[in-house]
Design an enzyme around this catalytic site. Structure first.
Site, PDB file in Angstrom:
ATOM      1  N   HIS A  67       0.627  -1.450   0.330  1.00  0.00           N
ATOM      2  CA  HIS A  67       0.139  -0.411   0.295  1.00  0.00           C
ATOM      3  C   HIS A  67       0.459   1.481   0.487  1.00  0.00           C
ATOM      4  O   HIS A  67       2.417   1.305   0.737  1.00  0.00           O
ATOM      5  CB  HIS A  67      -0.770  -0.338   1.276  1.00  0.00           C
ATOM      6  CG  HIS A  67      -2.095  -1.359   0.780  1.00  0.00           C
ATOM      7  ND1 HIS A  67      -3.122  -0.930   1.340  1.00  0.00           N
ATOM      8  CD2 HIS A  67      -2.419  -1.600   0.112  1.00  0.00           C
ATOM      9  CE1 HIS A  67      -4.535  -1.976   1.712  1.00  0.00           C
ATOM     10  NE2 HIS A  67      -3.375  -2.832   0.382  1.00  0.00           N
ATOM     11  N   GLU A  69       0.810   3.795   2.068  1.00  0.00           N
ATOM     12  CA  GLU A  69       1.553   4.460   2.944  1.00  0.00           C
ATOM     13  C   GLU A  69       2.703   3.910   3.594  1.00  0.00           C
ATOM     14  O   GLU A  69       3.628   3.674   4.679  1.00  0.00           O
ATOM     15  CB  GLU A  69       0.139   4.065   4.125  1.00  0.00           C
ATOM     16  CG  GLU A  69      -1.681   4.929   4.603  1.00  0.00           C
ATOM     17  CD  GLU A  69      -2.130   3.935   3.102  1.00  0.00           C
ATOM     18  OE1 GLU A  69      -1.488   3.420   2.072  1.00  0.00           O
ATOM     19  OE2 GLU A  69      -3.258   4.200   3.483  1.00  0.00           O
ATOM     20  N   CYS A  97      -5.908   1.663   5.575  1.00  0.00           N
ATOM     21  CA  CYS A  97      -7.036   0.495   5.824  1.00  0.00           C
ATOM     22  C   CYS A  97      -6.483   0.318   7.173  1.00  0.00           C
ATOM     23  O   CYS A  97      -5.440   0.574   8.040  1.00  0.00           O
ATOM     24  CB  CYS A  97      -6.682  -0.613   4.883  1.00  0.00           C
ATOM     25  SG  CYS A  97      -4.763  -1.076   4.940  1.00  0.00           S
TER      26      CYS A  97
END
Ligand SMILES: [Zn+2]
Length: 160
Positions: A67, A69, A97
């Site tokens: 992801h 991030e 998430c």
């Protein structure tokens, strides 16, 4: 979208710094889009400047953990040569998430700014306490641009 910087003879910025950094996260999201990835991007800001960037690479790396991030957090820790990002702000185009929220908490990031909300997979539904207890959260920065980028991606994908 053009970025307007503070004018030296005015105290009132036409674009806030949060919007300026979120535009950079959006640039990252567009990089993901060009690679056929779900368009999500992130930047890490420390002392007013971007020290790391990342975008979603789950298809490219065949890795569900890739992801935006996490890419940005890893890059920021490498840049700072330290695993804690205590004085950093993370800007991300979509609400993190649960997995990323956990990582953000482990990294002790002090402020999280996100664009679009993710009612289905977002941390606020499943792990609202994942961040550092003192972390500040701002939601909805350039929300529409961030959300539209995602929804147009999924609309195109359904057509194809
Ligand atoms: Zn995530």
């Amino acid at each position: 979208m053009p970025i307007t910087y503070y004018s030296s003879n005015s105290d009132i910025p036409t674009v806030t710094r949060d919007e300026e950094f979120m535009s950079m996260a959006l640039e990252e999201a567009r990089k993901a889009l060009k690679k056929g990835e779900v368009p999500i991007g992130a930047v890490v800001v420390c002392e007013g400047r971007i020290i790391a960037r990342g975008h979603n690479l789950t298809e490219t790396l065949t890795d569900v953990t890739a992801h935006a991030e996490l890419q940005a957090i890893t890059a920021a820790a490498q840049y700072l040569s330290g695993k804690y990002l205590t004085n950093c702000t993370l800007y991300v185009t979509l609400e993190p998430c649960v997995m990323c929220a956990g990582a953000i908490g482990w990294a002790q990031i002090s402020r999280i700014v996100y664009g679009a909300s993710d009612p289905k997979r977002g941390f606020s539904r499943f792990a609202p306490k994942a961040f550092h207890p003192k972390a500040k959260i701002s939601a909805g920065v350039l929300e529409k641009t961030c959300g539209d980028l995602l929804s147009s991606f999924f609309t195109e994908k359904r057509k194809g």
